[in-house]
Scaffold this motif. Structure first.
Motif, PDB file in Angstrom:
ATOM      1  N   MET A 207      71.066  40.626  33.843  1.00 26.34           N
ATOM      2  CA  MET A 207      70.218  41.755  33.431  1.00 26.34           C
ATOM      3  C   MET A 207      68.737  41.386  33.518  1.00 26.34           C
ATOM      4  N   VAL A 208      68.385  40.178  33.073  1.00 25.19           N
ATOM      5  CA  VAL A 208      66.982  39.750  33.122  1.00 25.19           C
ATOM      6  C   VAL A 208      66.505  39.631  34.571  1.00 25.19           C
ATOM      7  N   ASP A 209      67.350  39.010  35.425  1.00 28.64           N
ATOM      8  CA  ASP A 209      66.974  38.884  36.829  1.00 28.64           C
ATOM      9  C   ASP A 209      66.802  40.239  37.486  1.00 28.64           C
ATOM     10  N   TRP A 210      67.702  41.160  37.129  1.00 30.02           N
ATOM     11  CA  TRP A 210      67.591  42.504  37.718  1.00 30.02           C
ATOM     12  C   TRP A 210      66.316  43.217  37.265  1.00 30.02           C
ATOM     13  N   ILE A 211      66.017  43.076  35.968  1.00 31.33           N
ATOM     14  CA  ILE A 211      64.814  43.730  35.438  1.00 31.33           C
ATOM     15  C   ILE A 211      63.560  43.130  36.056  1.00 31.33           C
ATOM     16  N   VAL A 212      63.533  41.767  36.127  1.00 27.86           N
ATOM     17  CA  VAL A 212      62.350  41.096  36.714  1.00 27.86           C
ATOM     18  C   VAL A 212      62.189  41.496  38.175  1.00 27.86           C
ATOM     19  N   LEU A 213      63.298  41.539  38.889  1.00 29.18           N
ATOM     20  CA  LEU A 213      63.239  41.899  40.296  1.00 29.18           C
ATOM     21  C   LEU A 213      62.739  43.313  40.471  1.00 29.18           C
ATOM     22  N   ASN A 214      63.254  44.231  39.684  1.00 28.32           N
ATOM     23  CA  ASN A 214      62.822  45.621  39.798  1.00 28.32           C
ATOM     24  C   ASN A 214      61.368  45.796  39.383  1.00 28.32           C
ATOM     25  N   VAL A 215      60.965  45.081  38.331  1.00 27.86           N
ATOM     26  CA  VAL A 215      59.547  45.181  37.906  1.00 27.86           C
ATOM     27  C   VAL A 215      58.629  44.624  38.979  1.00 27.86           C
ATOM     28  N   THR A 216      59.066  43.484  39.558  1.00 32.55           N
ATOM     29  CA  THR A 216      58.258  42.880  40.620  1.00 32.55           C
ATOM     30  C   THR A 216      58.136  43.825  41.809  1.00 32.55           C
ATOM     31  N   LYS A 217      59.255  44.455  42.144  1.00 33.69           N
ATOM     32  CA  LYS A 217      59.217  45.417  43.237  1.00 33.69           C
ATOM     33  C   LYS A 217      58.333  46.629  42.916  1.00 33.69           C
ATOM     34  N   ALA A 218      58.259  47.008  41.637  1.00 36.58           N
ATOM     35  CA  ALA A 218      57.470  48.197  41.255  1.00 36.58           C
ATOM     36  C   ALA A 218      55.966  47.938  41.276  1.00 36.58           C
ATOM     37  N   ILE A 219      55.509  46.666  41.212  1.00 34.16           N
ATOM     38  CA  ILE A 219      54.078  46.346  41.194  1.00 34.16           C
ATOM     39  C   ILE A 219      53.523  46.431  42.635  1.00 34.16           C
ATOM     40  N   THR A 220      52.436  47.219  42.804  1.00 31.15           N
ATOM     41  CA  THR A 220      51.788  47.371  44.123  1.00 31.15           C
ATOM     42  C   THR A 220      50.743  46.277  44.300  1.00 31.15           C
ATOM     43  N   PRO A 221      50.254  46.040  45.572  1.00 24.49           N
ATOM     44  CA  PRO A 221      49.213  45.022  45.790  1.00 24.49           C
ATOM     45  C   PRO A 221      47.915  45.337  45.061  1.00 24.49           C
ATOM     46  N   ASP A 222      47.539  46.595  44.954  1.00 25.25           N
ATOM     47  CA  ASP A 222      46.315  46.951  44.233  1.00 25.25           C
ATOM     48  C   ASP A 222      46.452  46.631  42.753  1.00 25.25           C
ATOM     49  N   GLN A 223      47.644  46.938  42.173  1.00 24.60           N
ATOM     50  CA  GLN A 223      47.868  46.639  40.744  1.00 24.60           C
ATOM     51  C   GLN A 223      47.874  45.141  40.502  1.00 24.60           C
ATOM     52  N   GLU A 224      48.412  44.439  41.464  1.00 26.12           N
ATOM     53  CA  GLU A 224      48.450  42.981  41.318  1.00 26.12           C
ATOM     54  C   GLU A 224      47.048  42.419  41.387  1.00 26.12           C
ATOM     55  N   LYS A 225      46.179  42.971  42.308  1.00 30.50           N
ATOM     56  CA  LYS A 225      44.796  42.499  42.426  1.00 30.50           C
ATOM     57  C   LYS A 225      43.999  42.836  41.195  1.00 30.50           C
ATOM     58  N   GLN A 226      44.211  44.031  40.663  1.00 28.95           N
ATOM     59  CA  GLN A 226      43.483  44.427  39.439  1.00 28.95           C
ATOM     60  C   GLN A 226      43.910  43.560  38.256  1.00 28.95           C
ATOM     61  N   THR A 227      45.150  43.283  38.183  1.00 27.84           N
ATOM     62  CA  THR A 227      45.632  42.452  37.074  1.00 27.84           C
ATOM     63  C   THR A 227      45.085  41.052  37.186  1.00 27.84           C
TER      64      THR A 227
END
Length: 242
Positions: A207-227
């Motif tokens: 469950m944790v791996d699935w959640i992390v994977l899905n969250v990682t997939k949901a983050i865009t490059p712009d959101q990652e740069k802003q963060t």
């Protein structure tokens, strides 16, 4: 007169023996107290070697101490004076014979009497030997019977102890099997618990791996740069304060 007394004595003895037999048959044993066993009689006292003491006692009440002797001497004098007892040549032979018998009785009499008494005692002992052996055998049989009863009681105690031992062995086997059942049930329950825990950990990890994977997939490059820029700014502000 004497015959009547003898008949009465015989009748009394027969009645006594009949009563003894009846009592013995009724009780099964001889009444030794009221009817003791006959004892071999001993000869009574005598005087002059052959005259019973009872004769002298009979004359003593009538004539005194010298009465029997006076009677004997007077009777002998009467017989000789009246020639009722003729003193022929055989008379003197009789006197010599009586003298020799008297001397032999004085010299050999005690030894012969002792030997005869011993023989009589031996005969009486041989007669009583069978009865004595029977009594000893019965006493030994009674003793053996008591010993056998005591051993039988011991066998009963031994059987009780063996039964108690068997019950203890059964109790020990029962408890051992209960422990085996408890161990097997605990082992299986532990297995089920460990299995459930492993399944729960695996489900959580997945469950944790699935959640992390899905969250990682949901983050865009712009959101990652802003963060990333925001993190750098926060770190610079923290460094300026220190």
């Amino acid at each position: 007169m004497l015959s009547r007394v003898a008949l009465r004595s015989v009748a009394a003895r027969q009645s006594a023996s009949t009563a003894l037999v009846a009592r013995g048959s009724a009780s099964g044993a001889r009444d030794e107290q009221n009817f003791p066993r006959p004892v071999r009689g001993e000869p009574g006292k005598v005087r002059l070697g052959f005259v019973p003491e009872e004769w002298f006692q009979f004359f003593h009440a009538k004539t005194g101490v010298t009465g029997p002797y006076t009677l004997g001497v007077g009777l002998a004098t009467y017989l000789c004076s009246k020639e009722i007892f003729v003193m022929e040549h055989e008379y003197y032979s009789g006197l010599s014979l009586i003298l020799m018998v008297y001397i032999a009785a004085k010299k050999l009499g005690p030894n012969i009497a002792a030997w005869l008494d011993k023989e009589v005692d031996n005969i009486e002992t041989s007669w009583n030997e069978g009865r004595t052996n029977t009594i000893k055998g019965l006493e030994q049989a009674i003793k053996d019977e008591k010993t056998a009863q005591w051993r039988a009681e011991g066998q009963e105690l031994l059987m009780e102890a063996k039964k108690e031992n068997v019950l203890l062995q059964l109790e020990a086997a029962y408890r051992e099997r209960l422990m085996q059942v408890y161990t097997e049930v605990k082992r299986r329950l532990d297995y089920q618990l460990e299995k459930t825990n492993v399944e729960r950990r695996m489900a959580q990890k997945n469950m944790v791996d699935w959640i992390v994977l899905n969250v990682t997939k949901a983050i865009t490059p712009d959101q990652e740069k802003q963060t990333l820029d925001r993190c750098i700014a926060d770190l610079s502000a923290l460094a300026a304060k220190h």
